[in-house]
Write an enzyme that holds these catalytic residues in place. Sequence first.
Site, short mmCIF file in Angstrom:
data_model
loop_
_atom_site.label_atom_id
_atom_site.label_comp_id
_atom_site.label_asym_id
_atom_site.label_seq_id
_atom_site.Cartn_x
_atom_site.Cartn_y
_atom_site.Cartn_z
N ILE A 1 -60.79 28.16 22.15
CA ILE A 1 -61.08 29.56 22.46
C ILE A 1 -60.31 29.80 23.74
CG2 ILE A 1 -62.77 31.28 23.20
CD1 ILE A 1 -64.85 29.98 21.46
N TYR A 2 -59.19 30.47 23.63
CA TYR A 2 -58.32 30.72 24.77
C TYR A 2 -58.31 32.22 25.06
CZ TYR A 2 -56.13 26.03 24.62
OH TYR A 2 -55.87 24.69 24.68
N GLY B 1 -64.26 36.01 25.02
CA GLY B 1 -64.64 34.67 24.57
C GLY B 1 -65.86 34.72 23.67
N ASN C 1 -64.47 21.70 33.61
CA ASN C 1 -64.29 23.13 33.29
C ASN C 1 -65.68 23.78 33.24
OD1 ASN C 1 -63.67 25.67 32.30
ND2 ASN C 1 -62.26 24.92 30.74
N GLU C 2 -66.23 24.04 34.42
CA GLU C 2 -67.60 24.56 34.53
C GLU C 2 -67.78 25.89 33.80
OE1 GLU C 2 -70.44 23.23 35.61
OE2 GLU C 2 -69.35 21.37 36.02
N TYR D 1 -70.61 27.45 26.74
CA TYR D 1 -71.09 26.78 25.54
C TYR D 1 -72.58 26.45 25.63
CZ TYR D 1 -66.27 26.64 24.07
OH TYR D 1 -65.01 27.02 23.70
N LYS E 1 -74.80 28.18 27.24
CA LYS E 1 -75.47 29.47 27.04
C LYS E 1 -75.55 29.82 25.55
CE LYS E 1 -73.32 33.36 27.31
NZ LYS E 1 -72.48 34.45 27.59
#
Length: 173
Positions: free
Chosen positions: A97-98, A109, A136-137, A143, A145
């Site tokens: 997902i970019y 996103g 990658n916080e 994810y 969430k």
Amino acid sequence: MSSIIIQTAGIKDLETIQNIGRQTFSETFSENNSEEAMKKYLEESFSTEKVQSELNNPDSHFFIAWEEDNPVGYLKVNSGKAQTEMQDETSLEIERIYVKKSYHGKKVGQLLYDQALETARSLQKSYLWLGVWEQNERALNFYRKNGFVEFDKHIFVLGDDEQTDLMMKKILE
């Protein structure tokens, strides 16, 4: 901001996928990696041959997020043998997902994730899974969430640097 539209992508979108992929990967990871390692990764991962092969794989599905004529992100999901690791017939992998940095916080996103969820349900999958860099916080929080939990780890190599990705999954109801 006008509304974001998610559309299925095909071979005609090869250049768009390459451009978004290179831009977003660079925006997200260049400050933590050497210029040389980034250049090599971007050349290999988004080469015309590789992206063409991915787009032609019937077990991979691409979707582009558009704001009018401007592509702002994309989603790549894999089932069956296209999955990068587990290749479980009951699962769907979210490989990418970019979203362009200028669109962070604008729900792009989430729209792409919702498309992944819809795709998993239409393919009658039992769960979604993915790998995300442990540092990658922003992505990890996103994810979590959305109901993903960690279940394993794997190593992702960028240049000479071994980085740890957390493997996460979400069981579908």
